[in-house]
Design a protein around this motif. Structure first.
Motif, mmCIF file in Angstrom:
data_model
loop_
_atom_site.group_PDB
_atom_site.id
_atom_site.type_symbol
_atom_site.label_atom_id
_atom_site.label_comp_id
_atom_site.label_asym_id
_atom_site.label_seq_id
_atom_site.Cartn_x
_atom_site.Cartn_y
_atom_site.Cartn_z
ATOM 1 N N ASN B 54 -5.867 -18.304 -20.578
ATOM 2 C CA ASN B 54 -5.703 -17.840 -21.943
ATOM 3 C C ASN B 54 -4.574 -16.612 -21.949
ATOM 4 O OD1 ASN B 54 -5.675 -16.026 -23.939
ATOM 5 N ND2 ASN B 54 -8.097 -16.374 -24.315
ATOM 6 N N LYS B 55 -3.477 -16.945 -22.408
ATOM 7 C CA LYS B 55 -2.025 -16.068 -22.137
ATOM 8 C C LYS B 55 -2.556 -14.598 -22.848
ATOM 9 C CE LYS B 55 1.323 -19.394 -21.469
ATOM 10 N NZ LYS B 55 2.828 -19.823 -21.612
ATOM 11 N N GLU B 56 -3.575 -14.542 -23.620
ATOM 12 C CA GLU B 56 -3.796 -13.259 -24.442
ATOM 13 C C GLU B 56 -4.571 -12.549 -23.632
ATOM 14 O OE1 GLU B 56 -2.357 -12.804 -27.384
ATOM 15 O OE2 GLU B 56 -1.542 -14.893 -27.088
ATOM 16 N N GLU B 57 -5.110 -13.038 -22.613
ATOM 17 C CA GLU B 57 -6.309 -12.376 -21.688
ATOM 18 C C GLU B 57 -5.863 -12.221 -20.175
ATOM 19 O OE1 GLU B 57 -10.335 -12.910 -22.077
ATOM 20 O OE2 GLU B 57 -10.177 -13.293 -24.093
ATOM 21 N N ASP B 58 -5.325 -13.339 -19.701
ATOM 22 C CA ASP B 58 -5.253 -13.674 -18.429
ATOM 23 C C ASP B 58 -3.852 -13.223 -17.901
ATOM 24 O OD1 ASP B 58 -8.030 -14.361 -18.522
ATOM 25 O OD2 ASP B 58 -7.359 -16.493 -18.618
ATOM 26 N N SER B 59 -3.650 -12.912 -16.574
ATOM 27 C CA SER B 59 -2.410 -12.775 -15.972
ATOM 28 C C SER B 59 -2.247 -13.526 -14.617
ATOM 29 C CB SER B 59 -2.407 -11.301 -15.626
ATOM 30 O OG SER B 59 -1.536 -10.659 -14.917
ATOM 31 N N ILE B 60 -1.233 -14.058 -14.554
ATOM 32 C CA ILE B 60 -0.852 -14.643 -13.306
ATOM 33 C C ILE B 60 0.671 -14.076 -12.805
ATOM 34 C CG2 ILE B 60 -0.258 -16.788 -12.174
ATOM 35 C CD1 ILE B 60 -2.366 -18.245 -13.619
ATOM 36 N N TYR B 61 0.496 -13.572 -11.484
ATOM 37 C CA TYR B 61 1.796 -13.200 -11.075
ATOM 38 C C TYR B 61 2.363 -14.005 -9.935
ATOM 39 C CZ TYR B 61 1.721 -8.377 -13.311
ATOM 40 O OH TYR B 61 1.649 -7.451 -14.144
ATOM 41 N N LEU B 62 3.583 -14.623 -10.118
ATOM 42 C CA LEU B 62 3.970 -15.194 -9.097
ATOM 43 C C LEU B 62 5.379 -14.562 -8.427
ATOM 44 C CD1 LEU B 62 4.927 -18.295 -8.108
ATOM 45 C CD2 LEU B 62 6.333 -18.558 -10.310
ATOM 46 N N TYR B 63 5.260 -14.801 -7.168
ATOM 47 C CA TYR B 63 6.632 -14.253 -6.433
ATOM 48 C C TYR B 63 6.977 -15.435 -5.692
ATOM 49 C CZ TYR B 63 3.980 -9.722 -7.213
ATOM 50 O OH TYR B 63 3.298 -8.537 -7.540
ATOM 51 N N THR B 64 8.266 -15.689 -5.673
ATOM 52 C CA THR B 64 8.838 -16.757 -4.947
ATOM 53 C C THR B 64 10.059 -16.099 -3.943
ATOM 54 O OG1 THR B 64 10.298 -17.375 -6.608
ATOM 55 C CG2 THR B 64 8.266 -18.663 -6.546
ATOM 56 N N ILE B 65 10.204 -16.844 -2.720
ATOM 57 C CA ILE B 65 11.227 -16.469 -1.920
ATOM 58 C C ILE B 65 11.742 -17.702 -1.552
ATOM 59 C CG2 ILE B 65 11.679 -15.254 0.372
ATOM 60 C CD1 ILE B 65 8.619 -14.320 -1.377
ATOM 61 N N GLU B 66 13.028 -17.900 -1.881
ATOM 62 C CA GLU B 66 13.550 -19.302 -1.550
ATOM 63 C C GLU B 66 13.373 -19.699 -0.059
ATOM 64 O OE1 GLU B 66 14.755 -21.696 -3.100
ATOM 65 O OE2 GLU B 66 14.689 -21.170 -5.166
ATOM 66 N N ASN B 67 13.969 -18.590 0.984
ATOM 67 C CA ASN B 67 13.985 -18.823 2.247
ATOM 68 C C ASN B 67 12.744 -18.129 2.998
ATOM 69 O OD1 ASN B 67 14.369 -18.837 4.876
ATOM 70 N ND2 ASN B 67 16.500 -18.909 4.723
ATOM 71 N N PRO B 68 11.885 -18.681 3.403
ATOM 72 C CA PRO B 68 10.658 -17.899 3.956
ATOM 73 C C PRO B 68 11.246 -17.060 4.942
ATOM 74 C CG PRO B 68 10.194 -20.235 3.886
ATOM 75 C CD PRO B 68 11.573 -20.009 3.524
ATOM 76 N N ARG B 69 12.264 -17.330 5.634
ATOM 77 C CA ARG B 69 12.785 -16.111 6.736
ATOM 78 C C ARG B 69 13.050 -14.677 6.068
ATOM 79 N NH1 ARG B 69 17.307 -19.363 9.955
ATOM 80 N NH2 ARG B 69 17.320 -16.892 10.948
ATOM 81 N N HIS B 70 13.384 -14.815 4.742
ATOM 82 C CA HIS B 70 13.596 -13.380 4.220
ATOM 83 C C HIS B 70 12.166 -12.575 3.898
ATOM 84 C CE1 HIS B 70 17.511 -14.947 2.512
ATOM 85 N NE2 HIS B 70 17.610 -14.607 3.809
ATOM 86 N N LEU B 71 11.020 -13.206 4.295
ATOM 87 C CA LEU B 71 9.792 -12.690 3.940
ATOM 88 C C LEU B 71 9.044 -12.199 5.311
ATOM 89 C CD1 LEU B 71 7.478 -11.872 1.930
ATOM 90 C CD2 LEU B 71 6.757 -14.085 2.557
ATOM 91 N N LYS B 72 8.585 -11.008 5.629
ATOM 92 C CA LYS B 72 7.838 -10.718 6.649
ATOM 93 C C LYS B 72 6.697 -10.285 6.146
ATOM 94 C CE LYS B 72 7.636 -7.431 10.418
ATOM 95 N NZ LYS B 72 8.244 -6.206 10.800
ATOM 96 N N LYS B 73 5.471 -10.847 7.101
ATOM 97 C CA LYS B 73 3.878 -10.549 6.709
ATOM 98 C C LYS B 73 3.435 -9.982 7.753
ATOM 99 C CE LYS B 73 0.122 -13.210 5.398
ATOM 100 N NZ LYS B 73 -0.777 -14.506 5.399
ATOM 101 N N THR B 74 2.452 -8.880 7.482
ATOM 102 C CA THR B 74 1.753 -8.158 8.336
ATOM 103 C C THR B 74 0.341 -7.748 8.003
ATOM 104 O OG1 THR B 74 3.776 -6.912 8.721
ATOM 105 C CG2 THR B 74 2.179 -6.245 10.107
ATOM 106 N N VAL B 75 -0.547 -8.455 8.713
ATOM 107 C CA VAL B 75 -1.875 -8.046 8.277
ATOM 108 C C VAL B 75 -2.446 -6.832 9.191
ATOM 109 C CG1 VAL B 75 -4.221 -9.124 8.118
ATOM 110 C CG2 VAL B 75 -2.338 -10.520 7.951
ATOM 111 N N PHE B 76 -3.271 -6.064 8.321
ATOM 112 C CA PHE B 76 -3.797 -4.881 8.968
ATOM 113 C C PHE B 76 -5.285 -4.833 8.902
ATOM 114 C CE2 PHE B 76 0.326 -3.270 8.020
ATOM 115 C CZ PHE B 76 0.681 -2.934 9.016
#
Lengths: 87, 87
Positions: B54-76
């Protein structure tokens, strides 16, 4: 660099983790923060978070994108992020 | 492309949104999913999500990175993502 941090921490520590993240980043929604940070500030933020969390129970995910132009962000529905909440 | 989706939706629709996201992405923690998707599959996923939220209530955030090599992921701390949960 652009930083996205998501956390899943025991409720005992949620408030402390949130408070710390707000010092450095912008709250997006639920347990997600984002923003631009220098490497120095990011390291400071992480060092402070590591003092708060319990590594056996909690989880913090850090996504970094060196060049913010490589990231595209789109919001569907309500944009919940609101700076005013923290003024 | 690499995709991160975070959601903040009314609890009535959480289950449906989660179920839909699991068809395309990997659950990371709390309300965060991630994974690699083609543009076509991403558009299909988004079109399906738009029918659920429901666009009046809900919220979805989308992040896209064309080349996965531009993204670094670290877990703590704990890495909570676990495929086995969905088998």
């Amino acid at each position: 660099m652009f930083v996205i941090i998501t956390y899943d921490v025991n409720e005992k520590r949620v408030h402390k983790v949130c408070k710390k993240l707000r010092e450095y980043l912008l709250w997006t929604q639920n347990s997600v923060f984002e923003g631009e940070l220098t490497k120095g500030k990011l390291n400071k933020c992480l060092a402070e978070l590591e003092k708060i969390i319990n590594k056996e129970e909690d989880s913090i995910y850090l996504y970094t994108i060196e060049n913010p132009r490589h990231l595209k962000k789109t919001v569907f529905g309500q944009e919940k992020c609101n700076d005013d909440l923290f003024l």
